[in-house]
Design a protein around this motif. Structure first.
Motif, short mmCIF file in Angstrom:
data_model
loop_
_atom_site.label_atom_id
_atom_site.label_comp_id
_atom_site.label_asym_id
_atom_site.label_seq_id
_atom_site.Cartn_x
_atom_site.Cartn_y
_atom_site.Cartn_z
N ASN A 26 0.83 -1.21 0.00
CA ASN A 26 0.00 0.00 0.00
C ASN A 26 0.86 1.24 0.00
O ASN A 26 0.62 2.19 -0.75
CB ASN A 26 -0.90 0.02 1.25
CG ASN A 26 -2.18 -0.75 1.01
OD1 ASN A 26 -2.66 -0.81 -0.12
ND2 ASN A 26 -2.72 -1.32 2.06
N LEU A 27 1.87 1.24 0.88
CA LEU A 27 2.74 2.41 0.99
C LEU A 27 3.46 2.68 -0.32
O LEU A 27 3.73 3.81 -0.67
CB LEU A 27 3.78 2.20 2.11
CG LEU A 27 3.24 2.19 3.54
CD1 LEU A 27 4.38 1.97 4.54
CD2 LEU A 27 2.51 3.49 3.85
N LEU A 28 3.77 1.60 -1.04
CA LEU A 28 4.49 1.77 -2.31
C LEU A 28 3.53 2.01 -3.47
O LEU A 28 3.92 2.02 -4.62
CB LEU A 28 5.33 0.52 -2.60
CG LEU A 28 6.46 0.23 -1.58
CD1 LEU A 28 7.15 -1.08 -1.90
CD2 LEU A 28 7.46 1.38 -1.57
N ASN A 29 2.23 2.16 -3.12
CA ASN A 29 1.20 2.41 -4.13
C ASN A 29 1.09 1.29 -5.17
O ASN A 29 0.84 1.54 -6.34
CB ASN A 29 1.44 3.74 -4.86
CG ASN A 29 1.10 4.90 -3.95
OD1 ASN A 29 0.11 4.83 -3.21
ND2 ASN A 29 1.92 5.94 -3.97
N VAL A 30 1.32 0.06 -4.72
CA VAL A 30 1.12 -1.07 -5.62
C VAL A 30 -0.37 -1.38 -5.64
O VAL A 30 -1.02 -1.38 -4.60
CB VAL A 30 1.93 -2.29 -5.14
CG1 VAL A 30 1.68 -3.48 -6.05
CG2 VAL A 30 3.40 -1.95 -5.07
N GLN A 31 -0.89 -1.63 -6.82
CA GLN A 31 -2.31 -1.99 -6.93
C GLN A 31 -2.64 -3.19 -6.07
O GLN A 31 -1.83 -4.12 -5.96
CB GLN A 31 -2.62 -2.36 -8.39
CG GLN A 31 -3.01 -1.19 -9.25
CD GLN A 31 -3.47 -1.69 -10.60
OE1 GLN A 31 -3.29 -2.86 -10.93
NE2 GLN A 31 -4.08 -0.82 -11.38
N SER A 32 -3.83 -3.22 -5.51
CA SER A 32 -4.18 -4.31 -4.60
C SER A 32 -4.21 -5.66 -5.33
O SER A 32 -4.07 -6.70 -4.72
CB SER A 32 -5.53 -4.05 -3.95
OG SER A 32 -6.54 -4.06 -4.93
N TYR A 33 -4.38 -5.60 -6.66
CA TYR A 33 -4.38 -6.86 -7.41
C TYR A 33 -3.05 -7.57 -7.28
O TYR A 33 -2.97 -8.79 -7.18
CB TYR A 33 -4.70 -6.62 -8.89
CG TYR A 33 -5.91 -5.74 -9.11
CD1 TYR A 33 -7.11 -6.02 -8.43
CD2 TYR A 33 -5.85 -4.63 -9.95
CE1 TYR A 33 -8.21 -5.20 -8.62
CE2 TYR A 33 -6.95 -3.83 -10.14
CZ TYR A 33 -8.13 -4.11 -9.47
OH TYR A 33 -9.21 -3.32 -9.64
N TYR A 34 -1.97 -6.79 -7.28
CA TYR A 34 -0.64 -7.40 -7.14
C TYR A 34 -0.46 -8.02 -5.77
O TYR A 34 0.25 -9.00 -5.59
CB TYR A 34 0.46 -6.37 -7.42
CG TYR A 34 0.53 -5.96 -8.86
CD1 TYR A 34 1.25 -6.74 -9.77
CD2 TYR A 34 -0.12 -4.82 -9.32
CE1 TYR A 34 1.30 -6.38 -11.10
CE2 TYR A 34 -0.09 -4.46 -10.65
CZ TYR A 34 0.63 -5.23 -11.54
OH TYR A 34 0.68 -4.89 -12.85
N GLN A 35 -1.11 -7.39 -4.80
CA GLN A 35 -1.00 -7.92 -3.44
C GLN A 35 -1.47 -9.37 -3.39
O GLN A 35 -0.89 -10.20 -2.70
CB GLN A 35 -1.83 -7.08 -2.46
CG GLN A 35 -1.33 -5.66 -2.37
CD GLN A 35 -2.17 -4.82 -1.41
OE1 GLN A 35 -2.93 -5.37 -0.62
NE2 GLN A 35 -2.00 -3.52 -1.46
N GLN A 36 -2.52 -9.63 -4.14
CA GLN A 36 -3.04 -11.00 -4.14
C GLN A 36 -2.03 -11.97 -4.72
O GLN A 36 -1.88 -13.09 -4.23
CB GLN A 36 -4.33 -11.06 -4.95
CG GLN A 36 -5.41 -10.18 -4.38
CD GLN A 36 -6.77 -10.55 -4.90
OE1 GLN A 36 -6.95 -11.63 -5.45
NE2 GLN A 36 -7.74 -9.68 -4.70
#
Lengths: 502, 333
Positions: free
Chosen positions: B300-310
């Protein structure tokens, strides 16, 4: 008569043991050759060599007029050797005809494609089914057939693939008398058709009815071949169990105490596997249970231990009726059951030796299940150290995981957990299965020490020499009840086998 | 034959010394090491935001619900089962707690009845169904995950419930000496459960049941009773998580906790719990939950899309279990 198959001087070694030593055996067309021997005599090994699953260490196998050093499964199959296991291998979800040709379905060209040739299958299936007398529709699902019909499907399957030799492993073990009679009729038919049959069985009374010749194996050695119809049962039993090694017997001057420690009175199980069993155990006495595999001895012990639902009868320990309805109740009352299968019902693979021991005393001394009482880690360590020394458990430390031990030492750890729980009556089901000779004698010594310390000991074993060398009395179990009880002095392997196989 | 088998087995449990040392190390500190590496990495990637007290507390706060669910699921995995229904239990308990308060029930009583008690009951239903049918808990809880969600939607008319006693949110979602209350609750619950698993006879019996249910039965352990208790523990954990979720958002959402079971299971697995039962520890599960929390936070802090988080999450689960398969000491608890 020409031999279809002949083995000569076969020896098969496994690491640490010799399963077969210099065995010769042949099968002729149109005869039933019975193979007789106790558990572990080498019958299965020999059959696996014939079907190419095992390769012999030395010896020759002759199929027709070609001699081989060893067979492969394909070679054995191509010659027409078929093995029908005790555990049938038919597929319940396929029809009879599909089962007959499974893995080898005839095909034909249709619309340029290779498709299953239903017409040929039906014709050949009907022919094979006729030969074994199976009167069912070929399209019927095998799952809907009885055990004996499934067996006929297995035989038909062998015939449909041009069998020359059919080996049957304990084919009557799960059949009713009527079904057995039918099977014998089928066997006569097969003989008439020139098939050679090997018939493996424990049941002596079947031999003169079904067999032509009978060969006896004992401890991996060939004893002799006899005429199946004229040889007396006595002679066969003697050949089967006659051992070169003489085994010691318990000290005959040892007197069992006068008081009865444990009594089972008219106990039956709800599922009918245990029928009206009564026996008594005096103080300091070791009582053995002999019987064929499948006679229901383990079921009796489970019933006594509350692990199988009881239907009437009383179980008395030290003068008190206990009648346990669960293993928990049995343990609380003072019973111990060392089960026959260490891996599946004995130890916890995720626990250390000490943890495996302490689990039982912890449960027994807790006031209830789901106890939030603290684990006494010091006591646990003490248990581990004590029993490591007392039972001579060979390990580097009791904190070691139990799976790192040998079978014999695992067994000692399991015995230790019941000792730690201060049990009064010990039931040992096959206490030395899969244990090497050295550890065996240690286990026997432990049994004797427990008996001398006043504990009641029951030993279930399929090894007769074991029972004879350890037990003061031996109950012969047959078909879910006790057939006869021998004092050790009167017991011989022969008379026990007679009663067990009657 | 038996001798050959024994020989094979002995060979299997006696790996080379180097592999053994790594196995020991991984077993004891593996998950914790991964968390430390993650923390160092995150601090390097986002020095000005990640390593602030506020952000770290935020990570803990966001992880608290997941840690609670994971602790419950941990028990069901420990007995070689699973509980897929934790997300639905979270929603249903939260909804009932909110509705009780709307109906005038004092908030503390609503928490006890709607959160803890109802959670325990829902878990008991799972446990009873497992015991009665003899089916694998995967099947049973696959059913109840839908049933509990359906009940939640029906009793709420698929609408959010809000506007209850503000003291509820002030206390449950408040702070004590600067630490968010949900974090404290999760810590206390995890602490109690850790104590139970490590120091009590009940805990030991649950490990025994997970290691070998047959042997447990023949050793006198009441298998059904312990199975029931394990599912009740999972239900209560989900109930407490449900209360916290409502307090934090000041509303009970009928769709709360959808998909949370995946993360809860992932936390337990990443934390070193064996899917085959009998092996795993509560501290590992807590660390597993924190690992997931930190990864979400830094992405989140790095502004990565939540899709990548998955994708990261999924890869992590597979990696954790793979390492465990090859280096995990299969015989240690």
């Amino acid at each position: 008569m020409v031999a279809l198959v002949a083995v000569k001087g076969i020896t098969k070694r496994f690491p640490g043991t010799v399963a077969l030593q210099d065995v010769s055996f042949d099968i002729r067309a149109g005869e039933v050759h019975v193979l007789l021997g106790e558990n572990g005599a080498g019958k299965s090994t020999l059959m696996k060599i014939l079907s190419g699953i095992y390769q012999p260490t030395s010896g020759q196998i002759t199929l027709g007029d070609t001699t081989y050093e060893q067979l492969t499964p394909n070679l054995s199959k191509a010659y027409g050797i078929r093995l029908i296991y005790q555990e049938l291998s038919v597929v319940d979800y396929l029809s009879i005809e599909e089962n007959l040709f499974i893995g080898n379905l005839p095909t034909c060209k249709k619309w340029g494609l290779n498709v299953v040739d239903r017409v040929t299958i039906r014709k050949k299936a009907q022919e094979a089914m006729r030969r074994v007398g199976l009167k069912r529709h070929p399209a019927m699902l095998v799952g809907d057939l009885s055990i004996s019909e499934k067996q006929q499907v297995e035989i038909a399957k062998a015939l449909a693939s041009d069998a020359r030799v059919i080996i049957m492993d304990e084919p009557t073990s799960s059949l009713t008398d009527e079904e057995v009679a039918h099977l014998f009729k089928v066997i006569q038919e097969l003989k008439a058709q020139g098939i050679g049959l090997v018939y493996i069985s424990h049941k002596l009374k079947e031999i003169p009815i079904v067999g032509d010749r009978v060969s006896v194996l004992k401890d991996g050695r060939y004893v002799g071949t006899y005429d199946a119809r004229t040889t007396s049962t006595d002679k066969l039993v003697a050949a089967m169990v006659g051992r070169e090694i003489t085994h010691s017997r318990p000290d005959p001057t040892r007197e069992a105490g006068a008081s009865t420690v444990f009594a089972v009175d008219k106990v039956s199980s709800k599922d009918g596997r245990v029928r009206d069993v009564s026996f008594q155990l005096r103080q300091g006495e070791i009582l053995g249970f002999a019987g064929l595999i499948g006679s229901g001895r383990s079921e009796l012990m489970e019933t006594i231990f509350g692990a199988r639902e009881r239907n009437g009868g009383d179980i008395t320990l030290n003068g008190k009726v206990i009648n346990p309805d669960s293993p928990y109740a049995a343990i609380k009352a003072g019973l111990a059951l060392v089960t026959e299968d260490r891996r599946h019902t004995g130890f916890f693979h995720n626990f250390s030796i000490a943890e495996n021991i302490s689990i039982l005393p912890m449960l027994k001394t807790a006031h209830r299940q789901l106890s939030l009482e603290r684990i006494d880690f010091a006591e646990e360590k003490q248990f581990g150290d004590d029993y490591k020394a007392r039972l001579r458990i060979r390990c580097s430390s009791p904190a070691q995981n139990i799976t790192e031990l040998s079978g014999g030492n695992q067994q000692k750890a399991i015995i230790a957990k019941w000792l730690a729980a201060k049990s009064d009556l010990f039931i040992f089901d096959e206490p030395t299965r899969g244990i090497d000779v050295g550890a065996k004698s240690e286990i026997y010594q432990i049994l004797r020490e427990l008996a001398d310390a006043g504990k009641g000991i029951i030993v279930v074993s399929s090894e007769l020499p074991e029972l004879l060398s350890v037990c003061d009395r031996i109950a012969v179990y047959r078909n879910g009840s006790i057939a006869e009880v021998f004092n050790n002095a009167d017991a011989t392997e022969e008379n026990i086998m007679h009663v067990a196989t009657a | 034959m038996i001798q050959t088998e024994t020989a094979v087995e002995t060979a299997a449990v006696t790996p080379s010394p180097a592999k053994r040392d790594f196995a020991q190390l991984w077993q004891n500190y593996g998950t914790f090491g991964v968390l430390v590496i993650l923390l160092v990495l995150s601090s390097a990637l986002s020095p000005q935001y990640f390593l602030t007290t506020d952000n770290l507390l935020q990570v803990l706060l966001q992880s608290s619900v997941m840690v609670l669910l994971a602790c419950g699921v941990f028990f069901t995995i420990l007995i070689a089962g699973i509980d897929l229904s934790v997300g639905s239990m979270l929603a249903l308990t939260g909804m009932v707690t909110a509705q009780l308060m709307m109906a005038g029930c004092p908030f503390w009583l609503a928490i006890l009845l709607g959160g803890v008690l109802l959670g325990g009951l829902l878990g008991a239903v799972n446990g009873l169904l497992v015991n009665l049918t003899g089916l694998h808990p995967f099947i049973i809880t696959l059913g109840t995950v839908a049933i509990y969600r359906g009940v939640t939607l029906i009793i709420s008319n698929a609408a959010s419930v809000f506007g209850f006693d503000p003291r509820f949110g002030d206390i449950i979602a408040g702070r004590v000496v600067g630490v968010p209350v949900p974090v404290l609750i999760a810590l206390v619950v995890a602490g109690v459960l850790w104590f139970v698993t490590k120091y009590t006879r009940l805990g030991r019996n649950i490990y025994a049941l997970g290691g070998n249910a047959q042997a447990a039965y023949f050793s006198g352990i009441n298998v059904k009773l312990h199975t029931l208790v394990v599912f009740v523990i999972s239900g209560i954990c989900a109930g407490i998580a449900g209360v916290i979720t409502v307090a934090r958002t000041s509303a009970a959402e009928p769709n709360a906790g959808v998909g949370f079971e995946t993360f809860a299971i992932a936390s337990a697995i990443i934390g070193g719990t064996s899917f085959f039962g009998g092996r795993g520890k509560i501290p590992g599960v807590v660390v597993g939950g924190l690992i997931i929390g930190v990864i979400n936070n830094i992405l989140n802090l790095l502004n990565v899309q939540s899709y990548y988080q998955q994708i990261v999450m999924g890869a992590l689960i597979i990696a954790a279990v793979t390492v465990d398969k090859f280096f995990g000491k299969k015989n240690a608890r």
